[in-house]
Each structure stands twice: as structure tokens, then as C-alpha cells.
Design an enzyme around this catalytic site. Structure first.
Site, PDB file in Angstrom:
ATOM      1  N   SER A  48       0.850  -1.199   0.000  1.00 21.03           N
ATOM      2  CA  SER A  48       0.000   0.000   0.000  1.00 21.03           C
ATOM      3  C   SER A  48       0.884   1.248   0.000  1.00 21.03           C
ATOM      4  O   SER A  48       0.408   2.354  -0.284  1.00 21.03           O
ATOM      5  CB  SER A  48      -0.933   0.003   1.213  1.00 21.03           C
ATOM      6  OG  SER A  48      -0.221  -0.282   2.397  1.00 21.03           O
ATOM      7  N   ASP A  86       5.665  -6.942   2.565  1.00 24.17           N
ATOM      8  CA  ASP A  86       4.892  -7.424   1.418  1.00 24.17           C
ATOM      9  C   ASP A  86       5.808  -7.759   0.250  1.00 24.17           C
ATOM     10  O   ASP A  86       6.661  -6.939  -0.125  1.00 24.17           O
ATOM     11  CB  ASP A  86       3.920  -6.326   0.954  1.00 24.17           C
ATOM     12  CG  ASP A  86       2.491  -6.610   1.340  1.00 24.17           C
ATOM     13  OD1 ASP A  86       2.167  -7.769   1.681  1.00 24.17           O
ATOM     14  OD2 ASP A  86       1.689  -5.653   1.315  1.00 24.17           O
ATOM     15  N   LYS A 115       4.809 -11.401   3.269  1.00 26.32           N
ATOM     16  CA  LYS A 115       3.393 -11.666   2.978  1.00 26.32           C
ATOM     17  C   LYS A 115       3.202 -11.686   1.477  1.00 26.32           C
ATOM     18  O   LYS A 115       3.824 -10.890   0.768  1.00 26.32           O
ATOM     19  CB  LYS A 115       2.508 -10.588   3.625  1.00 26.32           C
ATOM     20  CG  LYS A 115       1.040 -10.685   3.244  1.00 26.32           C
ATOM     21  CD  LYS A 115       0.154  -9.820   4.125  1.00 26.32           C
ATOM     22  CE  LYS A 115       0.020  -8.383   3.718  1.00 26.32           C
ATOM     23  NZ  LYS A 115      -0.479  -8.135   2.353  1.00 26.32           N
ATOM     24  N   GLU A 117       0.009 -12.375  -1.738  1.00 28.18           N
ATOM     25  CA  GLU A 117      -1.430 -12.427  -1.996  1.00 28.18           C
ATOM     26  C   GLU A 117      -1.790 -13.625  -2.869  1.00 28.18           C
ATOM     27  O   GLU A 117      -1.056 -13.965  -3.795  1.00 28.18           O
ATOM     28  CB  GLU A 117      -1.869 -11.146  -2.730  1.00 28.18           C
ATOM     29  CG  GLU A 117      -1.672  -9.888  -1.911  1.00 28.18           C
ATOM     30  CD  GLU A 117      -2.142  -8.628  -2.631  1.00 28.18           C
ATOM     31  OE1 GLU A 117      -2.734  -8.735  -3.735  1.00 28.18           O
ATOM     32  OE2 GLU A 117      -1.913  -7.536  -2.079  1.00 28.18           O
ATOM     33  N   GLU A 184      -9.051  -9.912   3.563  1.00 27.19           N
ATOM     34  CA  GLU A 184      -9.402  -8.529   3.218  1.00 27.19           C
ATOM     35  C   GLU A 184     -10.706  -8.492   2.422  1.00 27.19           C
ATOM     36  O   GLU A 184     -10.901  -9.275   1.476  1.00 27.19           O
ATOM     37  CB  GLU A 184      -8.267  -7.891   2.386  1.00 27.19           C
ATOM     38  CG  GLU A 184      -8.629  -6.471   1.952  1.00 27.19           C
ATOM     39  CD  GLU A 184      -7.472  -5.645   1.411  1.00 27.19           C
ATOM     40  OE1 GLU A 184      -6.333  -6.139   1.400  1.00 27.19           O
ATOM     41  OE2 GLU A 184      -7.729  -4.501   1.000  1.00 27.19           O
TER      42      GLU A 184
END
Ligand code: KIV
Length: 281
Positions: A48, A86, A115, A117, A184
Site C-alpha cells: 500500500s 509485502d 506476505k 497475496e 481482506e
């Protein structure tokens, strides 16, 4: 209290009596100090970064180099919190060996874990990263790196079949070795189903109260980022207004000549003034 390790975070299920996990993003030394001193369990150096710090419209623009730069800034503050970094888009999609190299780069920059996704299709990469002894956090549901594939930042798993698939995805991530998983943008009931189904903690964002922990983006939480206001964000401060007001007052003081005062300035000694033949001010 020492930094939480991935194995100790893995044990933090609320149903087993654990306290809820608190994770907040940070991207630089000042935000890392705030988040850590406030007692968060985990700092997420999230991608982000792209949107809230670097001004992009989505998270696809940041690279491993960008992430490592910001992870290092956070790590230099030696926070008490566990640092999660991330893996950015395209850093874990090409080959297992590239994935491990990229994860290692973030660990060498100072992260304690990484992390990534995605669900079942990420399993081979997760196994390889875990095989290199690097703890991995999963992230499923609304995965911002899939913005184009999802057709926008949309709540996921709204239909029964998709909800079942999400539960299966969470189970396979846990089985592959993830020590925790971010949920999320999913309905509250789906987050509760996933949390019930897995042995690892779930950390929610826009996923309701039934997760084992919660994460928010620092700039949303403190009110630095005000352009978007998703319903899951609770603003605990209005730093954008406070900072704008501070800069406005500084501008007024400069323009009116009331900043800086002589007390806010450095002065030559009497002896040096005499040597220069300059009168004191
Ligand atoms: O990058 C990020 O900030 C994240 C959170 C939204 C979980 O991945």
C-alpha cells in the site's frame, strides 16, 4: 516484551484464549516508531506504500527494490513489533527461485517474515519460501494486486460457492506453512467461517470483528489519507488537518516576519562581533 516470532503468532487463536493481534502498516522510521511505541504486535511494510506514500493509483507499481528500501527504514528503528514485508506484484509469480531470492532480499533488509497475496495457485511458491526458512503470511479475499483481474477493489466471496472456495484456500495456505493469513474485503460471516476453519490466526481488514486480529493502514488510521473513506476504516486522528494547519501557520509567520525570532537563531559572540567590526543585532 520481545519481538513476537512467527511461531508465537501462529498460536494466537482467539478461540484458544489468545488476545487479538494488532497489525498496522508503516513505511518509514517515524511511522514505525509510532506504531511500535503504541504497542502494535506487527508492523506491515505493505505494498500500500505505492498508494499512500508514493501517490500511485494501485499497488502494482512498487518493486522489490522499493519495498527493501522502506523495510530497511522501518527496521533501523529496531521496533518491538514483528516486521512483515509485502512481496510486491511480479516478485513471486515468475519462478520459485526468483521468489525465494526476492523474499530473502526483504529479510536481509530487516523483515522478520513476508506476505504474499493469493490462494491455491501460490502454494508452490509458499512451500519454497518456507523451505528457505522464511515465515510467510497469506492474504486472501480482496487482493489489491489482482485489481485488474477482479475488475476493481471489490468485496469478494459474496456468493456461497466463492465463500466455500475461500475457506478451502485458507486451509491450503495453512497446510502449505503460512503462519497467519490476512482476510481482506469479505463479508463478516465468511471471515467467521474461515477463522473457524483454520488453525492459524486470521487478521482482518474490511472483514468484520470475528477475526483473530485486525490490520489498518497507518495513513487511514491517523487521518493522513483522506481521499478515500472505505467503511471499514475508523479514523482515530485527523493528522491531515493538523499538519495542514501547522504548515499554514508557519507560512503566515514567515510572511509576516514573525518567524524566526532572534531566540530561534544562532548568534556570534561579542568577541567575534568586535573582530568583525559589526554591531550586535
Ligand atoms: O499493503 C497493505 O497495506 C496490505 C494491507 C491492506 C493488509 O496488504
Amino acid at each position: 516484551m520481545g519481538t513476537l516470532s512467527a511461531p508465537s503468532i501462529r498460536m494466537r487463536k482467539v478461540r484458544d484464549g489468545a488476545d487479538r493481534l494488532v497489525m498496522v502498516t508503516a513505511y518509514d522510521a517515524p511511522s514505525a516508531r509510532v506504531v511500535s511505541e503504541a504497542g502494535a504486535d506487527l508492523i506491515l511494510v505493505g505494498d500500500s506504500l505505492a498508494m499512500v506514500v508514493l501517490g500511485y493509483d494501485d499497488t502494482l507499481q512498487v518493486t522489490v527494490k522499493d519495498m527493501a528500501h522502506h523495510v530497511a527504514a522501518v527496521a533501523r528503528t529496531k521496533p518491538a513489533a514483528h516486521i512483515v514485508a509485502d512481496l510486491p506484484w511480479m516478485s513471486y509469480h515468475i519462478s520459485p527461485s526468483k521468489t525465494v531470492q526476492n523474499a530473502a532480499r526483504l529479510i536481509r533488509a530487516g523483515a522478520h517474515s513476508v506476505k504474499l497475496e493469493g490462494g491455491r495457485k501460490r502454494l508452490p511458491m509458499i512451500e519454497r519460501i518456507c523451505g528457505a526458512e522464511i515465515p510467510v503470511m497469506g492474504h486472501i479475499g480482496l487482493t489489491p494486486q489482482s485489481v485488474h483481474a477482479m475488475g476493481g477493489f471489490k468485496v469478494q466471496a459474496r456468493r456461497a460457492e466463492a465463500a466455500r472456495r475461500l475457506v478451502q484456500a485458507a486451509k491450503s495456505l495453512a497446510h502449505a506453512g503460512c503462519y497467519a493469513v490476512v482476510l481482506e474485503g469479505v463479508p463478516v460471516q465468511v471471515a467467521a467461517m474461515v477463522t473457524e476453519a483454520v488453525e492459524i490466526p486470521t487478521i482482518g481488514i474490511g472483514a468484520g470483528p470475528h477475526c483473530d486480529g485486525q490490520v489498518l493502514v497507518y495513513h487511514d488510521l491517523v487521518g493522513f489519507e483522506q481521499r478515500l473513506s472505505p467503511k471499514f476504516v475508523r479514523r482515530y486522528a485527523d493528522l491531515h488537518t493538523a499538519a495542514t494547519e501547522a504548515v499554514r501557520r508557519f507560512s503566515d509567520d514567515v510572511r509576516s516576519g514573525t518567524f524566526p525570532t532572534l531566540d530561534e537563531s544562532y548568534h556570534l559572540s561579542e568577541a567575534e562581533l568586535a573582530a568583525l567590526g559589526v554591531a550586535g543585532i
